[in-house]
Design a protein around this motif. Structure first.
Motif, PDB file in Angstrom:
ATOM      1  N   UNK A  74       0.839  -1.198   0.000  1.00  0.00           N
ATOM      2  CA  UNK A  74       0.000   0.000   0.000  1.00  0.00           C
ATOM      3  C   UNK A  74       0.881   1.257   0.000  1.00  0.00           C
ATOM      4  N   UNK A  75       0.437   2.282  -0.702  1.00  0.00           N
ATOM      5  CA  UNK A  75       1.052   3.610  -0.607  1.00  0.00           C
ATOM      6  C   UNK A  75       0.078   4.501   0.152  1.00  0.00           C
ATOM      7  N   UNK A  76       0.593   5.243   1.131  1.00  0.00           N
ATOM      8  CA  UNK A  76      -0.273   5.947   2.068  1.00  0.00           C
ATOM      9  C   UNK A  76       0.002   7.442   2.037  1.00  0.00           C
ATOM     10  N   UNK A  77      -1.050   8.219   1.866  1.00  0.00           N
ATOM     11  CA  UNK A  77      -0.978   9.669   1.959  1.00  0.00           C
ATOM     12  C   UNK A  77      -1.498  10.074   3.332  1.00  0.00           C
ATOM     13  N   UNK A 301      -7.463   4.861  -6.617  1.00  0.00           N
ATOM     14  CA  UNK A 301      -7.380   6.237  -7.098  1.00  0.00           C
ATOM     15  C   UNK A 301      -7.027   6.204  -8.581  1.00  0.00           C
ATOM     16  N   UNK A 302      -7.964   6.631  -9.417  1.00  0.00           N
ATOM     17  CA  UNK A 302      -7.755   6.671 -10.862  1.00  0.00           C
ATOM     18  C   UNK A 302      -8.034   8.091 -11.335  1.00  0.00           C
ATOM     19  N   UNK A 303      -7.114   8.666 -12.088  1.00  0.00           N
ATOM     20  CA  UNK A 303      -7.284  10.033 -12.583  1.00  0.00           C
ATOM     21  C   UNK A 303      -7.850  10.015 -14.001  1.00  0.00           C
ATOM     22  N   UNK A 392     -12.484   5.714  -5.220  1.00  0.00           N
ATOM     23  CA  UNK A 392     -13.441   4.616  -5.065  1.00  0.00           C
ATOM     24  C   UNK A 392     -13.173   3.916  -3.745  1.00  0.00           C
ATOM     25  N   UNK A 393     -14.233   3.638  -2.975  1.00  0.00           N
ATOM     26  CA  UNK A 393     -14.089   2.978  -1.673  1.00  0.00           C
ATOM     27  C   UNK A 393     -15.126   1.884  -1.510  1.00  0.00           C
ATOM     28  N   UNK A 394     -14.760   0.869  -0.739  1.00  0.00           N
ATOM     29  CA  UNK A 394     -15.661  -0.237  -0.449  1.00  0.00           C
ATOM     30  C   UNK A 394     -15.650  -0.572   1.036  1.00  0.00           C
ATOM     31  N   UNK A 455      -3.118   2.996  -3.707  1.00  0.00           N
ATOM     32  CA  UNK A 455      -2.866   4.126  -2.808  1.00  0.00           C
ATOM     33  C   UNK A 455      -4.093   4.390  -1.951  1.00  0.00           C
ATOM     34  N   UNK A 456      -3.878   4.942  -0.768  1.00  0.00           N
ATOM     35  CA  UNK A 456      -4.980   5.303   0.109  1.00  0.00           C
ATOM     36  C   UNK A 456      -4.610   6.534   0.920  1.00  0.00           C
ATOM     37  N   UNK A 457      -5.610   7.343   1.213  1.00  0.00           N
ATOM     38  CA  UNK A 457      -5.439   8.456   2.146  1.00  0.00           C
ATOM     39  C   UNK A 457      -6.105   8.131   3.478  1.00  0.00           C
ATOM     40  N   UNK A 458      -6.564   6.884   3.620  1.00  0.00           N
ATOM     41  CA  UNK A 458      -7.367   6.517   4.785  1.00  0.00           C
ATOM     42  C   UNK A 458      -6.891   5.210   5.386  1.00  0.00           C
TER      43      UNK A 458
END
Length: 522
Positions: A74-77, A301-303, A392-394, A455-458
């Motif tokens: 995981x990559x974390x912001x 995360x898709x741009x 997108x989150x689940x 990636x996640x910010x959470x």
């Protein structure tokens, strides 16, 4: 023995800020220790090209508000600075669905949905929650997706921690009967995640921390806690000694602080890393569950970059709309302010595939087939003006485990379920739908293409609730098993997958934990 403080709070994010205010209101002497710097509106970068003010990379003397941490899975912001993640987050304050309260290690400890209801309401009030009043090009694209998928009723504007007064007009505190700071109205510049320069974002230094300081709480920035030891008694019943050092200077002296109680509120990356270290030496009574049940909200995360020059996808609040795609999933539109184009350096054309060779091949094919489109994204059109990030989150669950190696660094392993992936079928289909709706092309973080790492910010968990020390690190009141007057109150306490932005939930649980502590008696 006499101690300097009643409580030392390690970290100034949502959990730490709530704790600081509520304890100071109850008469306790409180110190908050924050690794990052103090930021005022003028201190935030105009764009994310100003790496020194945007990124937290101390070895390069970058002391900004955003930290990027990369693990195997995981990559974390995450956020740094006085106010923690509130400085860099997208302001969004959703309440999780019922499944969140009835799953995970905490599910049988309390009727959580009912118990936390008043604390959610208090958190919304304190954070100045308001419905986003305006939809812009990026939001209208999501609305078009909802219509195309025949789920128009599932599209809505977000509830956000933003003051929607008159733009650039300063007025007296609108939230706390004049006891809070002056505020100015939102300009819808889209720059929430690089720091609000217009005094409109309801960051924690505008509410909880501001009021806590008025009550006498102290805050020291640019300091990192490196050790916590119990004084005399092993269980901390006679207090603790907290050792700190500067987080922004290379040459500095350590400082010792004594306190009756300690609250860990440094976020998962701060709290779990520190607890894993302390368990080896200073706080050996900590549960063996430290570092377990780490969750990523099953995010992707898709741009998507639009090719219509007439559109401006940077306008609006950072997340202005949301689409509930099914009972387990939802999609949000994220944006950066115009000129914040630095993220394009970390993006490649979005592709999927089971191995890196196939993904690199597909990337080259996309670049070969669509050279003009990608040339415009990277070199002609402003990235932030033409791009939205689809978050997108689940609620579907899987967990990681963080461990500590011999060098003191954390690393990740898969604990339960499948490893997190950036290639969730539902998110792939939604990205295609959005790309079609705005006539655009999609990209993603290079780590997804090159390493298959999402990636996640959470990031959540690692010091979860349990019935006892064998099932959790803390009890249902956030008290650490094995120690007196010690708590974990931050994202590390989250004990199941919320499937939504977690800041409101962290705030509500922190309010609940503080409600259990009696007022100080002489």
């Amino acid at each position: 023995m006499d101690t300097e403080y009643d409580y030392v709070i390690v970290g100034s994010g949502f959990g730490g800020s709530v704790s600081a205010l509520r304890l100071s209101e109850k008469g306790y002497k409180v110190l908050v220790i924050e690794k990052g710097k103090w930021f005022k509106a003028k201190d935030f970068p105009k764009t994310n090209w100003n790496f020194r003010r945007w990124l937290w990379m101390p070895k390069l003397k970058f002391f900004g508000i955003m930290k990027l941490s990369i693990f195997r899975h995981i990559a974390i912001i995450s956020g740094t600075g006085v106010g923690g993640g509130s400085l860099v987050y997208a302001n969004t304050l959703p309440t999780p669905k019922t499944a969140f309260f009835n799953s995970g290690s905490w599910k049988d400890l309390e009727a959580w949905e009912h118990t936390l209801k008043p604390f959610y309401q208090e958190a919304l009030k304190m954070l100045g929650a308001a419905q986003n009043p305006k939809l812009f090009d990026g939001d209208l694209g999501l609305q078009k997706v909802a219509e195309d998928l025949d789920i128009k009723e599932n599209f809505e504007a977000t509830r956000v921690a933003v003051f929607f007064g008159k733009p650039n007009i300063t007025q007296k505190d609108p939230y706390f009967n004049g006891e809070g700071p002056d505020r100015s109205g939102c300009t819808f510049c889209g720059a929430c995640m690089t720091g609000c320069r217009y005094n409109a974002k309801n960051t924690l230094d505008m509410n909880y921390l501001y009021l806590a300081q008025k009550n006498g709480a102290e805050i020291i920035a640019e300091n990192e806690v490196i050790d916590v030891q119990s004084i005399h008694a092993k269980d901390g019943s006679e207090g603790y000694e907290v050792l700190t050092r500067s987080s922004t200077k290379w040459l500095n002296q350590n400082r010792k602080i004594t306190t009756k109680g300690v609250i860990f509120s440094g976020g998962v990356l701060g709290t779990v890393k520190l607890l894993l270290k302390l368990k080896k030496k200073s706080l050996q009574l900590l549960s063996n569950k430290v570092g377990e049940d780490i969750r990523s909200n099953n995010e992707t995360l898709i741009s998507v970059s639009g090719l219509n020059k007439e559109k401006n996808y940077s306008r609006g609040v950072a997340i202005g709309s949301i689409l509930n795609t099914d009972e387990n999933s939802h999609l949000e539109i994220c944006r950066y302010g115009e000129g914040s184009d630095a993220w394009k350096l970390a993006h490649l054309p979005y592709v999927t595939g089971s191995n890196v060779a196939s993904r690199i091949f597909k990337t080259l094919v996309k670049l070969f087939k669509n050279p003009i489109d990608y040339f415009k994204i990277y070199f002609v059109n402003g990235w932030s003006k033409n791009t939205v990030v689809l978050l997108f989150m689940q609620t579907l669950d899987s967990t990681l485990k963080f461990k500590r190696n011999i060098f003191g660094h954390m690393y990740s392993t898969v604990s339960t379920g499948k490893a997190p992936t950036p290639f969730i079928p539902e998110s792939i289909q939604l990205a295609k739908a959005y790309r079609k709706a705005i006539n655009g092309v999609s990209t993603s973080f290079a780590l997804a293409t090159l390493a298959g790492i999402p990636s996640t910010a959470h990031i959540l968990g690692g010091a979860v609730m349990g019935e006892n020390i064998d099932t959790g690190v803390i009890d249902k009141h956030n008290k650490v098993f094995g120690y007196k007057n010690m708590f974990v109150i931050d994202g590390a306490m989250i004990s199941s997958n919320p499937g939504v932005n977690p800041s409101l939930t962290i705030t509500a649980i922190a309010e609940h934990a503080m409600d259990q502590i009696p007022a100080k008696t002489l």
